[in-house]
Write an enzyme that holds these catalytic residues in place. Structure first.
Site, mmCIF file in Angstrom:
data_model
loop_
_atom_site.group_PDB
_atom_site.id
_atom_site.type_symbol
_atom_site.label_atom_id
_atom_site.label_comp_id
_atom_site.label_asym_id
_atom_site.label_seq_id
_atom_site.Cartn_x
_atom_site.Cartn_y
_atom_site.Cartn_z
ATOM 1 N N GLU A 1 17.196 -9.192 -41.332
ATOM 2 C CA GLU A 1 16.155 -9.425 -42.325
ATOM 3 C C GLU A 1 16.733 -9.993 -43.625
ATOM 4 O O GLU A 1 16.143 -9.864 -44.700
ATOM 5 C CB GLU A 1 15.370 -8.134 -42.566
ATOM 6 C CG GLU A 1 14.463 -7.835 -41.374
ATOM 7 C CD GLU A 1 13.835 -6.462 -41.393
ATOM 8 O OE1 GLU A 1 14.281 -5.597 -42.171
ATOM 9 O OE2 GLU A 1 12.901 -6.243 -40.614
ATOM 10 N N HIS B 1 14.998 -1.492 -47.524
ATOM 11 C CA HIS B 1 13.964 -1.379 -46.499
ATOM 12 C C HIS B 1 14.262 -0.183 -45.610
ATOM 13 O O HIS B 1 15.382 -0.031 -45.111
ATOM 14 C CB HIS B 1 13.902 -2.649 -45.650
ATOM 15 C CG HIS B 1 13.072 -2.497 -44.408
ATOM 16 N ND1 HIS B 1 11.766 -2.060 -44.439
ATOM 17 C CD2 HIS B 1 13.356 -2.705 -43.096
ATOM 18 C CE1 HIS B 1 11.286 -2.012 -43.208
ATOM 19 N NE2 HIS B 1 12.235 -2.392 -42.373
ATOM 20 N N HIS C 1 12.229 3.122 -42.902
ATOM 21 C CA HIS C 1 11.113 3.444 -42.007
ATOM 22 C C HIS C 1 10.615 4.865 -42.274
ATOM 23 O O HIS C 1 10.758 5.747 -41.428
ATOM 24 C CB HIS C 1 11.578 3.325 -40.548
ATOM 25 C CG HIS C 1 12.036 1.970 -40.153
ATOM 26 N ND1 HIS C 1 12.738 1.736 -38.985
ATOM 27 C CD2 HIS C 1 11.891 0.761 -40.753
ATOM 28 C CE1 HIS C 1 13.012 0.437 -38.892
ATOM 29 N NE2 HIS C 1 12.511 -0.165 -39.950
ATOM 30 N N GLU D 1 3.037 12.164 -60.654
ATOM 31 C CA GLU D 1 4.129 11.289 -61.080
ATOM 32 C C GLU D 1 4.002 9.867 -60.531
ATOM 33 O O GLU D 1 4.611 8.938 -61.061
ATOM 34 C CB GLU D 1 5.470 11.867 -60.635
ATOM 35 C CG GLU D 1 5.682 11.859 -59.129
ATOM 36 C CD GLU D 1 7.059 12.325 -58.713
ATOM 37 O OE1 GLU D 1 7.216 12.606 -57.519
ATOM 38 O OE2 GLU D 1 7.966 12.411 -59.551
ATOM 39 N N HIS E 1 5.459 -0.399 -39.635
ATOM 40 C CA HIS E 1 6.890 -0.722 -39.634
ATOM 41 C C HIS E 1 7.667 0.055 -40.692
ATOM 42 O O HIS E 1 8.642 0.715 -40.374
ATOM 43 C CB HIS E 1 7.055 -2.232 -39.847
ATOM 44 C CG HIS E 1 8.464 -2.722 -39.808
ATOM 45 N ND1 HIS E 1 8.792 -4.049 -39.659
ATOM 46 C CD2 HIS E 1 9.656 -2.087 -39.911
ATOM 47 C CE1 HIS E 1 10.100 -4.201 -39.660
ATOM 48 N NE2 HIS E 1 10.647 -3.014 -39.824
#
Length: 275
Positions: free
Chosen positions: A116, A140, A142, A170, A211
Site C-alpha cells: 500500500e 493503517h 485493522h 474526548e 477493511h
C-alpha cells in the site's frame, strides 16, 4: 549514529509493537510509514546505501521528491518488527521526479515496501501540504470494532463522525474535523489511494469499509493515539448497539458546542445532529 539507535526508529518500532498488542495486526495486516526529518537523515546517512535500483511507485508524488521514509515491508508481520527491524522494515528514498523509490536500508532478507505504498505516499503528500509539513506519520491498521461498524452503519462521513463523537467525550477533541469513510475498494492500488487522499485533505483519519482505518499525525504518539481513540469509541458503540439501540440519554448538539468552547476546537455544525 547507528540507524537502530535513532530515536525515530525506536518510535517506529514501538508503534508497531503497540499496534500488534492491541490485536490490530493479524498475520501481515497493516502498515506504517514515517517521513524522516532532514536532520534525522543526516544522523544516519553513513548507513544509507545508494546501490539498489530505482523502482516505480505506481503513482506520482512530486511533493515528496528527495524525501526519505521508513516503511514496513510487504508481507511482513508487525509482531516481528521488534525482533528484527532490519528484516521487516526499510528506509526508502524518493527520486527527483516523485515517481520512483529505492531501498537505502533494511529488508535484508529480500522483499519490498508495503503493497500500500502508493496510498501512504499520496497521503503523505496531501498531509504535508495541508499541515505545512507537520504531519509525518501514516498508519493503517485493522481495528476490530471499526470494521464491524462498517457492516451496520451507512458508509457516510456524517454518520460515523457523529456516532463516534457521541460515544466518548474526548473524541471531538481528538478528531475535531471528523472522520472520512471510503466504500469498499481493492486495497493496494492507485484508486483507493486517490479516494483516501481526497478525504485526508479534510480529515486526519479515514475508514476503509470492511477493511480497517487509515490515520495521519505529527508523530508516533499522536497518530497511535488517534487510532486508539477511534477504535475505543467504536467498541463502546458496538456495546451500546448490542445492549440497547434506543439510547435513554446522550451528548446533545448543545453539549458539543459547549465542549468546543472549553477545549477551543472548531466542530463542524454538519456533524452535530444525528442523521
Amino acid at each position: 549514529m547507528k540507524i537502530l539507535d535513532a530515536e525515530f526508529v525506536k518510535g517506529f518500532i514501538r508503534l508497531c509493537d503497540d499496534g500488534f498488542r492491541q490485536n490490530w495486526h493479524e498475520r501481515n495486516g497493516g502498515n506504517l510509514s514515517y517521513r524522516i526529518k532532514p536532520s534525522e537523515v543526516e544522523e544516519i546517512k553513513e548507513e544509507l546505501t545508494k546501490e539498489k535500483p530505482w523502482q516505480p511507485i505506481g503513482t506520482a508524488v512530486k511533493g515528496l521528491a528527495g524525501e526519505y521514509f521508513m516503511v514496513t515491508g510487504s508481507g511482513k508481520y508487525f509482531r516481528n518488527v521488534i525482533l528484527d527491524p532490519k528484516a521487516n522494515t526499510c528506509i526508502i528514498e524518493i527520486d527527483e521526479t516523485g515517481e520512483q523509490y529505492r531501498i537505502c536500508w533494511g529488508l535484508v532478507n529480500g522483499g519490498r515496501p508495503t503493497s500500500e505504498l502508493p496510498s501512504h505516499l499520496m497521503n503523505h503528500e496531501v498531509k504535508k501540504e495541508a499541515t505545512d509539513g507537520r504531519h509525518r506519520v501514516i498508519y493503517h491498521a485493522h481495528p476490530t470494532n471499526i470494521i464491524a461498524l462498517t457492516f451496520v452503519l451507512p458508509l457516510e462521513d456524517k454518520v460515523f463522525t457523529r456516532k463516534l463523537w457521541e460515544m466518548a467525550t474526548e473524541c471531538p477533541v481528538v478528531f475535531p474535523s471528523g472522520i472520512g469513510v471510503v466504500g469498499w475498494m481493492v486495497p493496494g492500488g492507485r484508486d483507493i489511494a486517490v479516494a483516501t487522499s481526497e478525504l485526508m485533505k479534510k480529515y486526519d483519519a479515514a475508514i476503509w469499509a470492511h477493511h480497517g482505518l487509515f490515520a495521519s499525525g505529527e508523530d508516533f504518539d499522536l497518530t497511535f493515539g488517534l487510532m486508539h481513540t477511534v477504535e475505543k469509541s467504536a467498541e463502546i458503540l458496538v456495546k451500546v448497539l448490542s445492549i440497547r439501540p434506543d439510547k435513554l440519554q446522550t451528548i446533545t448538539a448543545e453539549n458539543f458546542r459547549d465542549l468546543a468552547v472549553d477545549f477551543k476546537v472548531a466542530l463542524p455544525e454538519e456533524f452535530l445532529y444525528e442523521k
